[in-house]
Design a protein around this motif. Structure first.
Motif, PDB file in Angstrom:
ATOM      1  N   ARG A 122       0.861  -1.204   0.000  1.00 54.10           N
ATOM      2  CA  ARG A 122       0.000   0.000   0.000  1.00 54.10           C
ATOM      3  C   ARG A 122       0.893   1.249   0.000  1.00 54.10           C
ATOM      4  O   ARG A 122       2.123   1.156   0.073  1.00 54.10           O
ATOM      5  CB  ARG A 122      -0.936  -0.006   1.203  1.00 54.10           C
ATOM      6  N   GLY A 123       0.217   2.400  -0.069  1.00 51.21           N
ATOM      7  CA  GLY A 123       0.905   3.684   0.061  1.00 51.21           C
ATOM      8  C   GLY A 123       2.030   3.883  -0.949  1.00 51.21           C
ATOM      9  O   GLY A 123       1.915   3.529  -2.124  1.00 51.21           O
ATOM     10  N   ILE A 124       3.125   4.439  -0.469  1.00 52.50           N
ATOM     11  CA  ILE A 124       4.266   4.765  -1.335  1.00 52.50           C
ATOM     12  C   ILE A 124       4.820   3.509  -2.012  1.00 52.50           C
ATOM     13  O   ILE A 124       5.144   3.517  -3.195  1.00 52.50           O
ATOM     14  CB  ILE A 124       5.369   5.451  -0.485  1.00 52.50           C
ATOM     15  N   GLY A 125       4.892   2.407  -1.253  1.00 51.71           N
ATOM     16  CA  GLY A 125       5.452   1.170  -1.796  1.00 51.71           C
ATOM     17  C   GLY A 125       4.617   0.621  -2.945  1.00 51.71           C
ATOM     18  O   GLY A 125       5.163   0.260  -3.998  1.00 51.71           O
ATOM     19  N   LEU A 126       3.308   0.564  -2.756  1.00 52.74           N
ATOM     20  CA  LEU A 126       2.429   0.035  -3.817  1.00 52.74           C
ATOM     21  C   LEU A 126       2.525   0.914  -5.067  1.00 52.74           C
ATOM     22  O   LEU A 126       2.577   0.412  -6.189  1.00 52.74           O
ATOM     23  CB  LEU A 126       0.977  -0.057  -3.317  1.00 52.74           C
ATOM     24  N   GLU A 127       2.567   2.220  -4.882  1.00 52.09           N
ATOM     25  CA  GLU A 127       2.665   3.119  -6.044  1.00 52.09           C
ATOM     26  C   GLU A 127       4.022   2.942  -6.746  1.00 52.09           C
ATOM     27  O   GLU A 127       4.101   3.011  -7.972  1.00 52.09           O
ATOM     28  CB  GLU A 127       2.467   4.573  -5.581  1.00 52.09           C
ATOM     29  N   THR A 128       5.050   2.663  -5.966  1.00 53.57           N
ATOM     30  CA  THR A 128       6.371   2.430  -6.568  1.00 53.57           C
ATOM     31  C   THR A 128       6.352   1.122  -7.363  1.00 53.57           C
ATOM     32  O   THR A 128       6.895   1.053  -8.475  1.00 53.57           O
ATOM     33  CB  THR A 128       7.465   2.411  -5.468  1.00 53.57           C
ATOM     34  N   VAL A 129       5.691   0.103  -6.812  1.00 56.66           N
ATOM     35  CA  VAL A 129       5.524  -1.154  -7.559  1.00 56.66           C
ATOM     36  C   VAL A 129       4.867  -0.845  -8.913  1.00 56.66           C
ATOM     37  O   VAL A 129       5.344  -1.268  -9.977  1.00 56.66           O
ATOM     38  CB  VAL A 129       4.645  -2.155  -6.758  1.00 56.66           C
ATOM     39  N   ARG A 130       3.789  -0.053  -8.865  1.00 54.40           N
ATOM     40  CA  ARG A 130       3.021   0.265 -10.078  1.00 54.40           C
ATOM     41  C   ARG A 130       3.882   1.023 -11.097  1.00 54.40           C
ATOM     42  O   ARG A 130       3.915   0.679 -12.286  1.00 54.40           O
ATOM     43  CB  ARG A 130       1.854   1.139  -9.620  1.00 54.40           C
ATOM     44  N   VAL A 131       4.588   2.051 -10.639  1.00 51.23           N
ATOM     45  CA  VAL A 131       5.407   2.871 -11.543  1.00 51.23           C
ATOM     46  C   VAL A 131       6.536   2.026 -12.150  1.00 51.23           C
ATOM     47  O   VAL A 131       6.838   2.142 -13.334  1.00 51.23           O
ATOM     48  CB  VAL A 131       5.960   4.110 -10.790  1.00 51.23           C
ATOM     49  N   PHE A 132       7.122   1.147 -11.350  1.00 50.68           N
ATOM     50  CA  PHE A 132       8.186   0.281 -11.872  1.00 50.68           C
ATOM     51  C   PHE A 132       7.611  -0.674 -12.931  1.00 50.68           C
ATOM     52  O   PHE A 132       8.230  -0.905 -13.966  1.00 50.68           O
ATOM     53  CB  PHE A 132       8.850  -0.520 -10.740  1.00 50.68           C
ATOM     54  N   LEU A 133       6.414  -1.219 -12.661  1.00 52.11           N
ATOM     55  CA  LEU A 133       5.785  -2.121 -13.636  1.00 52.11           C
ATOM     56  C   LEU A 133       5.483  -1.362 -14.936  1.00 52.11           C
ATOM     57  O   LEU A 133       5.744  -1.862 -16.032  1.00 52.11           O
ATOM     58  CB  LEU A 133       4.491  -2.710 -13.061  1.00 52.11           C
ATOM     59  N   GLU A 134       4.957  -0.163 -14.795  1.00 47.65           N
ATOM     60  CA  GLU A 134       4.642   0.656 -15.984  1.00 47.65           C
ATOM     61  C   GLU A 134       5.892   0.919 -16.818  1.00 47.65           C
ATOM     62  O   GLU A 134       5.797   1.171 -18.013  1.00 47.65           O
ATOM     63  CB  GLU A 134       4.059   2.018 -15.552  1.00 47.65           C
ATOM     64  N   ASN A 135       7.049   0.874 -16.148  1.00 48.46           N
ATOM     65  CA  ASN A 135       8.307   1.153 -16.836  1.00 48.46           C
ATOM     66  C   ASN A 135       9.084  -0.105 -17.193  1.00 48.46           C
ATOM     67  O   ASN A 135      10.287  -0.057 -17.406  1.00 48.46           O
ATOM     68  CB  ASN A 135       9.149   2.111 -16.004  1.00 48.46           C
ATOM     69  N   GLY A 136       8.386  -1.233 -17.225  1.00 47.78           N
ATOM     70  CA  GLY A 136       8.964  -2.453 -17.780  1.00 47.78           C
ATOM     71  C   GLY A 136       9.690  -3.361 -16.813  1.00 47.78           C
ATOM     72  O   GLY A 136      10.264  -4.365 -17.224  1.00 47.78           O
ATOM     73  N   ALA A 137       9.690  -3.020 -15.504  1.00 51.46           N
ATOM     74  CA  ALA A 137      10.395  -3.882 -14.546  1.00 51.46           C
ATOM     75  C   ALA A 137       9.580  -5.133 -14.247  1.00 51.46           C
ATOM     76  O   ALA A 137       8.365  -5.171 -14.435  1.00 51.46           O
ATOM     77  CB  ALA A 137      10.660  -3.116 -13.251  1.00 51.46           C
ATOM     78  N   ARG A 138      10.293  -6.160 -13.781  1.00 52.28           N
ATOM     79  CA  ARG A 138       9.635  -7.350 -13.220  1.00 52.28           C
ATOM     80  C   ARG A 138       9.728  -7.160 -11.708  1.00 52.28           C
ATOM     81  O   ARG A 138      10.829  -7.012 -11.174  1.00 52.28           O
ATOM     82  CB  ARG A 138      10.371  -8.618 -13.661  1.00 52.28           C
ATOM     83  N   VAL A 139       8.557  -7.135 -11.041  1.00 49.19           N
ATOM     84  CA  VAL A 139       8.552  -6.702  -9.640  1.00 49.19           C
ATOM     85  C   VAL A 139       8.099  -7.807  -8.690  1.00 49.19           C
ATOM     86  O   VAL A 139       7.157  -8.546  -8.968  1.00 49.19           O
ATOM     87  CB  VAL A 139       7.638  -5.462  -9.461  1.00 49.19           C
ATOM     88  N   ILE A 140       8.791  -7.876  -7.563  1.00 51.77           N
ATOM     89  CA  ILE A 140       8.397  -8.759  -6.463  1.00 51.77           C
ATOM     90  C   ILE A 140       8.126  -7.839  -5.275  1.00 51.77           C
ATOM     91  O   ILE A 140       8.971  -7.018  -4.918  1.00 51.77           O
ATOM     92  CB  ILE A 140       9.532  -9.739  -6.079  1.00 51.77           C
ATOM     93  N   LEU A 141       6.934  -7.956  -4.688  1.00 48.39           N
ATOM     94  CA  LEU A 141       6.641  -7.089  -3.541  1.00 48.39           C
ATOM     95  C   LEU A 141       6.641  -7.891  -2.248  1.00 48.39           C
ATOM     96  O   LEU A 141       6.303  -9.066  -2.220  1.00 48.39           O
ATOM     97  CB  LEU A 141       5.317  -6.341  -3.736  1.00 48.39           C
ATOM     98  N   PHE A 142       7.065  -7.225  -1.186  1.00 48.45           N
ATOM     99  CA  PHE A 142       7.020  -7.795   0.157  1.00 48.45           C
ATOM    100  C   PHE A 142       5.993  -7.015   0.975  1.00 48.45           C
ATOM    101  O   PHE A 142       5.855  -5.800   0.822  1.00 48.45           O
ATOM    102  CB  PHE A 142       8.371  -7.644   0.879  1.00 48.45           C
TER     103      PHE A 142
END
Ligand code: NAD
Length: 244
Positions: free
Chosen positions: A14-34
């Motif tokens: 949630r919050g800053i972390g979830l938005e960072t996950v989203r922005v990284f995904l939008e920019n082509g990253a493969r993301v793992i969230l904790f």
């Protein structure tokens, strides 16, 4: 900006972390969230799935090095490499010193400081192979302190210290280490604080508003990307010029 980079983001539910996950995904990253628990991790994955993204999630105990290390090894064997680590999980405090117990103080240090140590220690041996990026979430209070909840600014001063020191230690391996220091940002963390505390603070922000999670996520994106290839050991304030 992050095409095919593998990014691990703590506090990504949630919050800053979830938005960072989203922005990284939008920019082509493969993301793992904790996240801290199964339910919140599953909920975040579901939210992102509805938006068309596919991510993996885990909920290791960030204060237990063995637990962190096991999951990091699993991710490395599944994805091949971890290019980016974002240490974002954190909790705040606002009690006066007389009301703060030593357990309260330790709880803040455990998540905001010791967990970063565990994450970095688990990720760095693999990351030394071909370099990478480590990003930490600091805070505006790491520069100015705050008038209550001393554990929180103390922990964020420590985050800055780790950022600057690890930047110097890991630079020879092509690992850049930076932090973002958000000002007041519209997340659950801020919603849980009393209105009487927040409203007067907003009036002191020269840009006239509190930050949005995307403001912070975009700063992480820049620092994670090759656009910041000569930036390391930096604490980037993203706070609307707030100075309180
Ligand atoms: P939030 O409360 O919305 O999210 C916190 C995240 O940390 C969640 O994803 C949660 O799962 C994770 N987390 C909490 N306790 C955990 C635990 N014990 N183990 C593992 N994960 C745990 O907070 P936020 O506002 O998005 O804050 C994120 C980061 O930004 C924190 O490090 C915080 O100190 C920092 N920050 C926030 C603000 C702000 O105004 N919101 C300002 C400056 C810095």
């Amino acid at each position: 900006m992050l095409k095919d980079r593998v990014a691990l983001i703590t506090g990504g539910t949630r919050g800053i972390g979830l938005e960072t996950v989203r922005v990284f995904l939008e920019n082509g990253a493969r993301v793992i969230l904790f996240g801290s628990k199964k339910e919140t991790v599953e909920r975040a994955i579901e939210v992102l799935k509805k938006e068309g993204f596919s991510v993996n999630g885990y909920y290791p105990n960030l204060n237990d090095f063995e637990s962190v290390s096991r999951v990091v090894d699993e991710i490395r064997s599944q994805y091949g490499y971890i290019d980016i680590l974002v240490n974002n999980a954190g909790i705040s405090a606002n009690k006066k010193i007389e009301e703060t117990t030593s357990e309260d103080f330790s709880r803040i240090m455990d998540l905001n400081v010791n967990a970063i140590f565990n994450m970095v220690k688990a990720v760095v041996p693999g990351m030394k192979e071909k370099g990478g990026v480590i990003l930490n979430t600091s805070s505006m209070v790491s520069i100015y302190g705050q008038p209550s909840g001393v554990g929180y600014p103390a922990s964020k001063f420590a985050v800055n210290g780790m950022t600057k020191s690890l930047a110097r230690e890991l630079a020879p391996y092509g690992i850049r280490v930076n932090a973002v220091a958000p000002g007041i940002t519209a997340t659950d963390m801020v919603q849980s604080l009393p209105k009487e505390m927040i409203e007067p603070l907003i009036k002191t922000i020269p840009l006239g508003r509190i930050g949005e999670p995307r403001d912070i996520a975009n700063a992480f994106l820049f620092l994670a990307s090759d656009m910041a290839s000569y930036v390391t050991g930096e604490i980037l304030s993203v706070d609307g010029a707030a100075r309180s």
